[in-house]
Design a protein around this motif. Structure first.
Motif, short mmCIF file in Angstrom:
data_model
loop_
_atom_site.label_atom_id
_atom_site.label_comp_id
_atom_site.label_asym_id
_atom_site.label_seq_id
_atom_site.Cartn_x
_atom_site.Cartn_y
_atom_site.Cartn_z
N UNK A 86 -14.03 -16.42 -14.95
CA UNK A 86 -12.86 -15.58 -14.74
C UNK A 86 -12.15 -15.34 -16.07
N UNK A 87 -11.73 -14.11 -16.27
CA UNK A 87 -10.98 -13.78 -17.48
C UNK A 87 -9.67 -14.56 -17.51
N UNK A 88 -9.06 -14.74 -16.33
CA UNK A 88 -7.79 -15.45 -16.27
C UNK A 88 -7.93 -16.86 -16.82
N UNK A 89 -9.00 -17.56 -16.47
CA UNK A 89 -9.19 -18.92 -16.96
C UNK A 89 -9.37 -18.95 -18.49
N UNK A 90 -10.16 -18.02 -19.00
CA UNK A 90 -10.36 -17.96 -20.44
C UNK A 90 -9.07 -17.60 -21.16
N UNK A 91 -8.28 -16.72 -20.55
CA UNK A 91 -7.02 -16.31 -21.16
C UNK A 91 -6.03 -17.47 -21.17
N UNK A 92 -6.00 -18.22 -20.08
CA UNK A 92 -5.12 -19.40 -20.04
C UNK A 92 -5.54 -20.41 -21.11
N UNK A 93 -6.85 -20.54 -21.33
CA UNK A 93 -7.35 -21.45 -22.37
C UNK A 93 -6.89 -21.00 -23.75
N UNK A 94 -6.91 -19.69 -23.99
CA UNK A 94 -6.45 -19.17 -25.27
C UNK A 94 -4.95 -19.40 -25.45
N UNK A 95 -4.19 -19.22 -24.38
CA UNK A 95 -2.75 -19.49 -24.45
C UNK A 95 -2.49 -20.96 -24.78
N UNK A 96 -3.24 -21.84 -24.13
CA UNK A 96 -3.08 -23.26 -24.38
C UNK A 96 -3.45 -23.62 -25.82
N UNK A 97 -4.52 -22.99 -26.34
CA UNK A 97 -4.93 -23.23 -27.72
C UNK A 97 -3.85 -22.76 -28.69
N UNK A 98 -3.23 -21.62 -28.39
CA UNK A 98 -2.16 -21.10 -29.23
C UNK A 98 -1.00 -22.12 -29.29
N UNK A 99 -0.57 -22.60 -28.13
CA UNK A 99 0.57 -23.52 -28.07
C UNK A 99 0.24 -24.85 -28.74
N UNK B 184 -4.57 -23.33 -47.71
CA UNK B 184 -4.33 -24.61 -47.07
C UNK B 184 -4.83 -24.54 -45.63
N UNK B 185 -4.96 -25.71 -44.99
CA UNK B 185 -5.42 -25.75 -43.61
C UNK B 185 -4.43 -25.03 -42.71
N UNK B 186 -3.14 -25.06 -43.07
CA UNK B 186 -2.14 -24.35 -42.27
C UNK B 186 -2.36 -22.84 -42.32
N UNK B 187 -2.74 -22.32 -43.48
CA UNK B 187 -2.96 -20.88 -43.59
C UNK B 187 -4.14 -20.45 -42.72
N UNK B 188 -5.16 -21.30 -42.62
CA UNK B 188 -6.31 -20.98 -41.77
C UNK B 188 -5.90 -20.99 -40.30
N UNK B 189 -5.11 -21.98 -39.91
CA UNK B 189 -4.66 -22.06 -38.52
C UNK B 189 -3.76 -20.87 -38.16
N UNK B 190 -2.86 -20.50 -39.06
CA UNK B 190 -1.98 -19.36 -38.80
C UNK B 190 -2.76 -18.06 -38.72
N UNK B 191 -3.81 -17.95 -39.53
CA UNK B 191 -4.66 -16.75 -39.45
C UNK B 191 -5.32 -16.66 -38.09
N UNK B 192 -5.78 -17.80 -37.56
CA UNK B 192 -6.39 -17.79 -36.23
C UNK B 192 -5.38 -17.35 -35.17
N UNK B 193 -4.15 -17.84 -35.30
CA UNK B 193 -3.12 -17.47 -34.32
C UNK B 193 -2.74 -16.00 -34.42
N UNK B 194 -2.47 -15.54 -35.64
CA UNK B 194 -1.88 -14.21 -35.82
C UNK B 194 -2.90 -13.08 -35.89
N UNK B 195 -4.13 -13.40 -36.27
CA UNK B 195 -5.14 -12.35 -36.39
C UNK B 195 -6.13 -12.32 -35.24
N UNK B 196 -6.20 -13.41 -34.48
CA UNK B 196 -7.16 -13.46 -33.38
C UNK B 196 -6.48 -13.62 -32.02
N UNK B 197 -5.75 -14.70 -31.84
CA UNK B 197 -5.20 -15.00 -30.52
C UNK B 197 -4.06 -14.06 -30.14
N UNK B 198 -3.09 -13.90 -31.04
CA UNK B 198 -1.92 -13.10 -30.70
C UNK B 198 -2.28 -11.64 -30.35
#
Length: 234
Positions: A120-133, A153-167
């Motif tokens: 289900x897309x809903x389950x995958x989307x909830x997983x992405x939301x949880x990963x973001x938080x 830095x490792x923080x810049x990589x994590x923020x890139x994942x949040x802002x360029x992929x998940x968000x």
């Protein structure tokens, strides 16, 4: 027969000789230490403070050297979608943060490709939301890495994942899916007109998150990370 006996006893003699040497060395060091300690206990006044300060300084230098070795910086190259290859400089604190991020990204359904007729897309989307938080909480709970000129830095990589992929994915597709669920509370997800398009976009994001997971693994010093991800999701 004589040769066999001689050859078999020679290693034993060497072992005994080595143990005897180490024992004698330990005894000599212990004796000298005892003499030094006794001599120090006989000292009073200003000389006692001088000797005590010298010992404390030597201990402090030793501790700092050991800490410096354990926290030494390492240069790591990581390639992820939309960023290409960047060079990171990590220490033990950064490796720890990267390890937490690797575990979070590698053990979620969000990194497992979703076939067009499965899940289900809903389950995958909830997983992405949880990963973001969770990623945001990890970053907030850790000390900022010391940036080295010209490196990430490792923080810049994590923020890139949040802002360029998940968000971007969540802000685009979550309102659309929620609108369909609200209008059709009892309808199957497969009846959503945007189902196929959303799944295709979701697969792209999941591939990218998988690449980020491997990037965090490299920063954390994890070996054979792809195999670990496959096992965790099997």
């Amino acid at each position: 027969m004589t040769n066999l006996t001689t050859n078999s006893t020679t290693p034993m003699r060497r072992l005994l000789r080595g143990r005897t040497t180490r024992l004698l060395t330990a005894m000599v060091i212990g004796a000298l230490t005892g003499v030094v300690v006794f001599a120090i206990t006989q000292v009073t006044g200003r000389n006692l403070f001088i000797i005590t300060g010298a010992i404390a300084g030597a201990v402090a230098v030793t501790v700092l050297q050991l800490y410096g070795r354990s926290a030494r910086l390492a240069e790591v190259k990581v390639t992820v979608p939309q960023i290409s290859e960047f060079t990171f400089v990590v220490d033990n604190d950064a490796r720890q943060v990267a390890w937490h991020l690797f575990v979070e990204t590698a053990t979620r359904v969000s990194t497992q490709p979703l076939a067009s007729d499965e899940g289900l897309i809903r389950e995958a989307m909830n997983s992405l939301y949880s990963l973001f938080a969770t990623t945001r909480d990890i970053l907030k709970g850790s000390r900022p890495s010391v940036a080295v000129a010209g490196n990430q830095t490792v923080e810049s990589l994590a923020l890139a994942m949040l802002n360029q992929e998940l968000r971007p994915f969540l802000s685009t597709w979550h309102p659309r899916l929620r609108g369909f669920e609200t209008a059709h509370p009892d309808g199957p997800e497969s009846a959503w007109p945007d189902n196929a398009t959303c799944r295709a976009e979701l697969r792209r994001v999941q591939r990218h998150i998988h690449a980020y997971a491997l990037g965090f693994a490299r920063l954390a010093g994890v070996h054979d990370a792809d195999t670990l991800i496959s096992r965790s999701l099997s």
